[in-house]
Design a protein around this motif. Structure first.
Motif, PDB file in Angstrom:
ATOM      1  N   GLY A  66      16.518  11.085  23.113  1.00 13.98           N
ATOM      2  CA  GLY A  66      15.866  12.149  23.251  1.00 13.98           C
ATOM      3  C   GLY A  66      14.657  12.279  23.939  1.00 13.98           C
ATOM      4  O   GLY A  66      14.146  13.108  24.563  1.00 13.98           O
ATOM      5  N   MET A  67      13.731  11.088  24.019  1.00 12.95           N
ATOM      6  CA  MET A  67      12.656  11.093  24.819  1.00 12.95           C
ATOM      7  C   MET A  67      12.774  10.917  26.350  1.00 12.95           C
ATOM      8  O   MET A  67      12.367  11.652  27.381  1.00 12.95           O
ATOM      9  N   ASN A  68      14.163  10.117  26.553  1.00 18.27           N
ATOM     10  CA  ASN A  68      14.367   9.989  28.067  1.00 18.27           C
ATOM     11  C   ASN A  68      14.797  11.297  28.604  1.00 18.27           C
ATOM     12  O   ASN A  68      14.669  11.488  29.752  1.00 18.27           O
ATOM     13  N   GLU A  69      15.475  12.256  27.737  1.00 22.38           N
ATOM     14  CA  GLU A  69      15.846  13.547  28.551  1.00 22.38           C
ATOM     15  C   GLU A  69      14.821  14.328  28.814  1.00 22.38           C
ATOM     16  O   GLU A  69      14.613  14.720  30.221  1.00 22.38           O
ATOM     17  N   LEU A  70      13.592  14.309  28.440  1.00 24.77           N
ATOM     18  CA  LEU A  70      12.217  14.738  29.104  1.00 24.77           C
ATOM     19  C   LEU A  70      11.690  13.846  29.899  1.00 24.77           C
ATOM     20  O   LEU A  70      11.201  14.417  30.927  1.00 24.77           O
ATOM     21  N   ALA A  71      11.729  12.665  29.912  1.00 26.07           N
ATOM     22  CA  ALA A  71      11.216  11.737  30.896  1.00 26.07           C
ATOM     23  C   ALA A  71      11.735  11.856  32.171  1.00 26.07           C
ATOM     24  O   ALA A  71      11.057  11.653  33.190  1.00 26.07           O
ATOM     25  N   LYS A  72      13.023  11.901  32.174  1.00 25.08           N
ATOM     26  CA  LYS A  72      13.593  12.164  33.261  1.00 25.08           C
ATOM     27  C   LYS A  72      13.346  13.348  34.392  1.00 25.08           C
ATOM     28  O   LYS A  72      13.018  13.316  35.253  1.00 25.08           O
ATOM     29  N   LEU A  73      13.298  14.368  33.256  1.00 25.92           N
ATOM     30  CA  LEU A  73      12.788  15.671  33.885  1.00 25.92           C
ATOM     31  C   LEU A  73      11.481  15.543  34.586  1.00 25.92           C
ATOM     32  O   LEU A  73      11.432  16.094  35.766  1.00 25.92           O
ATOM     33  N   TYR A  74      10.572  14.704  33.808  1.00 21.74           N
ATOM     34  CA  TYR A  74       9.229  14.729  34.487  1.00 21.74           C
ATOM     35  C   TYR A  74       8.954  13.588  35.344  1.00 21.74           C
ATOM     36  O   TYR A  74       7.838  13.230  35.577  1.00 21.74           O
ATOM     37  N   HIS A  75       9.891  12.668  35.547  1.00 22.98           N
ATOM     38  CA  HIS A  75       9.827  11.334  36.179  1.00 22.98           C
ATOM     39  C   HIS A  75       8.800  10.528  35.683  1.00 22.98           C
ATOM     40  O   HIS A  75       8.132   9.874  36.325  1.00 22.98           O
ATOM     41  N   MET A  76       8.765  10.372  34.419  1.00 21.30           N
ATOM     42  CA  MET A  76       7.848   9.599  33.558  1.00 21.30           C
ATOM     43  C   MET A  76       8.578   8.257  33.240  1.00 21.30           C
ATOM     44  O   MET A  76       9.604   8.075  33.120  1.00 21.30           O
ATOM     45  N   ASP A  77       7.649   7.348  33.299  1.00 22.94           N
ATOM     46  CA  ASP A  77       8.090   5.850  32.886  1.00 22.94           C
ATOM     47  C   ASP A  77       7.473   5.530  31.451  1.00 22.94           C
ATOM     48  O   ASP A  77       6.395   5.638  31.466  1.00 22.94           O
ATOM     49  N   LEU A  78       8.511   4.978  30.889  1.00 28.16           N
ATOM     50  CA  LEU A  78       8.179   4.106  29.300  1.00 28.16           C
ATOM     51  C   LEU A  78       7.293   2.897  29.546  1.00 28.16           C
ATOM     52  O   LEU A  78       8.265   1.790  30.475  1.00 28.16           O
ATOM     53  N   ILE A  79       6.150   2.578  29.414  1.00 27.86           N
ATOM     54  CA  ILE A  79       5.463   1.588  29.964  1.00 27.86           C
ATOM     55  C   ILE A  79       5.195   0.527  28.520  1.00 27.86           C
ATOM     56  O   ILE A  79       4.467  -0.403  28.970  1.00 27.86           O
ATOM     57  N   GLY A  80       5.367   0.932  27.565  1.00 27.40           N
ATOM     58  CA  GLY A  80       5.012   0.011  26.278  1.00 27.40           C
ATOM     59  C   GLY A  80       5.094   0.658  25.098  1.00 27.40           C
ATOM     60  O   GLY A  80       5.571   1.904  25.129  1.00 27.40           O
ATOM     61  N   GLY A  81       4.635   0.177  23.961  1.00 24.71           N
ATOM     62  CA  GLY A  81       4.769   0.574  22.651  1.00 24.71           C
ATOM     63  C   GLY A  81       4.564  -0.362  21.814  1.00 24.71           C
ATOM     64  O   GLY A  81       4.125  -1.766  21.928  1.00 24.71           O
ATOM     65  N   ASP A  82       5.167   0.126  20.371  1.00 20.09           N
ATOM     66  CA  ASP A  82       5.079  -0.966  19.250  1.00 20.09           C
ATOM     67  C   ASP A  82       5.903  -0.689  18.335  1.00 20.09           C
ATOM     68  O   ASP A  82       6.347   0.460  18.193  1.00 20.09           O
ATOM     69  N   THR A  83       6.513  -1.684  17.670  1.00 23.29           N
ATOM     70  CA  THR A  83       7.664  -1.525  16.782  1.00 23.29           C
ATOM     71  C   THR A  83       7.078  -2.343  15.296  1.00 23.29           C
ATOM     72  O   THR A  83       6.884  -3.483  15.396  1.00 23.29           O
ATOM     73  N   VAL A  84       7.058  -1.589  14.456  1.00 21.97           N
ATOM     74  CA  VAL A  84       6.859  -2.141  12.835  1.00 21.97           C
ATOM     75  C   VAL A  84       7.903  -1.470  11.884  1.00 21.97           C
ATOM     76  O   VAL A  84       8.434  -0.307  12.428  1.00 21.97           O
ATOM     77  N   SER A  85       8.196  -2.213  10.869  1.00 23.26           N
ATOM     78  CA  SER A  85       8.919  -1.791   9.791  1.00 23.26           C
ATOM     79  C   SER A  85       8.081  -1.051   9.057  1.00 23.26           C
ATOM     80  O   SER A  85       6.918  -1.206   8.600  1.00 23.26           O
ATOM     81  N   THR A  86       8.695   0.047   8.202  1.00 24.48           N
ATOM     82  CA  THR A  86       7.766   0.523   6.930  1.00 24.48           C
ATOM     83  C   THR A  86       8.727   0.895   5.928  1.00 24.48           C
ATOM     84  O   THR A  86       9.923   0.853   6.032  1.00 24.48           O
ATOM     85  N   SER A  87       8.394   0.915   4.261  1.00 22.48           N
ATOM     86  CA  SER A  87       9.257   1.070   3.565  1.00 22.48           C
ATOM     87  C   SER A  87       9.569   2.452   3.152  1.00 22.48           C
ATOM     88  O   SER A  87      10.376   2.714   2.632  1.00 22.48           O
TER      89      SER A  87
END
Ligand code: ADP
Ligand code: TPP
Ligand code: MG
Ligand code: MG
Ligand code: MG
Length: 325
Positions: free
Chosen positions: A105-126
């Motif tokens: 879903g994010m990539n749909e828009l990122a493609k449109l605007y030529h945006m690059d995913l350059i990082g992030g963070d992943t954690v679990s939650t209850s």
């Protein structure tokens, strides 16, 4: 699901901007900033049951909107979105394919605007899903469309139409049940789930001598109050000039509340001098970008925002979506 496999699987294979020196894979991202531009950074969070409900939002919808609302903030500065970082707190019941779908879903828009995913963070939650997106963009030095740039006698405008997202939400929450089957309810729902950030209008505005902009997340009334406060002016708008979809009044008698206070339109509202308004309007028309004059700016009075209707003139309070009210 393994966290590292997930990160590997969402790592982009190609990068649009050669200014990215280090993307996903180290302790932080590195990019080389350009001369003559100002970097823009913004972050917004979406929380399950506060910003969306899982029974009507697909993972793709959630991803799309989490990025869209941030691109909208870049648009409201007159900038170009370039990079994004994604922080996820994911309940353990989510599968890897659902998480990947969010990135789709994010990539749909990122493609449109030529945006690059350059990082992030992943954690679990209850418990609930929390998605935080940070966007980096840029604007030519000194050309940002700040909220503080409104001046007396400016024209006040808004892009697109307002109130449709709130109508879509009301339909999704089944608070509104239209009797008229000719109304295209899917249209309003789509406006809520898939807002289209107004980057082109923001870019146009940044090319003028002076334009103030704000994007509509909490509602037109709230955003106009922010513009008036930041610029130490008063703003007067005319209710009859507000651009709404022709079916909006058929959905609910309180449609004006949606337009003024509903929020999440992710349209732009702003001000520009009278002379430049004529040019902006023309340029928007040429590019088929909808934009409507809704009022004008005045010297500061006690009311930050004044709403004129055919019967009365009243203060338009800073009412709208507020997380702590
Ligand atoms: N928890 C926070 N800590 C620091 N700054 C914040 C926080 N929340 C909001 N801000 C800042 O306050 C300003 C207004 O935020 P917000 O109303 O969320 O703007 P927007 O509606 O454009 O997303 C922004 O400059 C934002 O960066
Ligand atoms: C389930 C549900 N209830 C209510 C809303 C309405 N809503 C939630 S947040 C919000 C305002 C915009 O979000 P916010 O986090 O304030 O974004 P920001 O102003 O920081 O851009 C609105 C209108 C919604 N989208 N979903
Ligand atoms: Mg915010
Ligand atoms: Mg904003
Ligand atoms: Mg808000």
């Amino acid at each position: 699901m393994d966290e590292f496999d997930l990160i590997h699987s969402i790592t982009p294979r190609t990068i649009h901007h050669s200014s990215v020196d280090v993307g996903i894979g180290d302790d932080a991202a590195l990019y080389t900033a350009k001369h003559g531009v100002q970097e823009i950074v913004c972050v917004d969070t979406m929380v399950e049951d506060v910003h969306f409900k899982l029974h009507y939002s697909s993972p793709e919808d959630i991803g799309y909107k989490a990025l869209a609302v941030n691109i909208s903030d870049i648009a409201a500065m007159g900038g170009i979105p370039k990079f994004y970082l994604v922080s996820l707190a994911v309940p353990s019941k989510w599968t890897e394919s659902e998480i990947k779908a969010m990135y789709e879903g994010m990539n749909e828009l990122a493609k449109l605007y030529h945006m690059d995913l350059i990082g992030g963070d992943t954690v679990s939650t209850s418990d609930k899903l929390v998605v935080t997106v940070t966007v980096v963009g840029e604007v030519e030095k000194g050309r940002a469309c700040l909220r503080s740039l409104a001046r007396p006698n400016d024209i006040v405008f808004v892009t697109g139409e307002i109130g449709s997202s709130a109508a879509g939400l009301s339909l999704l929450l089944e608070e509104t049940n239209p009797q008229n089957s000719a109304i295209d309810t899917a249209y309003f729902i789509n406006r809520h789930k898939r807002p289209q950030p107004r980057v082109s209008v923001g870019r146009l505005c940044s090319s003028f001598k002076r334009a103030a902009l704000n994007d509509i997340s909490d509602g037109l009334a709230s955003e106009l109050n922010e513009l008036a406060e930041a610029s130490c002016v008063s703003i007067e708008i005319d209710e009859s000039m507000l651009p709404v979809h022709s079916d909006l009044p058929k959905l609910h008698p309180n449609w004006k509340e949606w337009a003024l206070f509903g929020g999440e339109d992710f349209e732009l509202t702003g001000t520009i001098s009278k002379e430049e308004w004529e040019v902006l309007k023309q340029e928007c028309e040429t590019r088929q970008l909808p934009i409507t004059k809704i009022g004008h700016v005045r010297e500061k009075t006690e009311s930050n925002v004044i709403l004129k209707t055919d019967k009365t003139t009243m203060t338009l309070e800073k009412k709208g979506y507020n997380h702590f009210k």
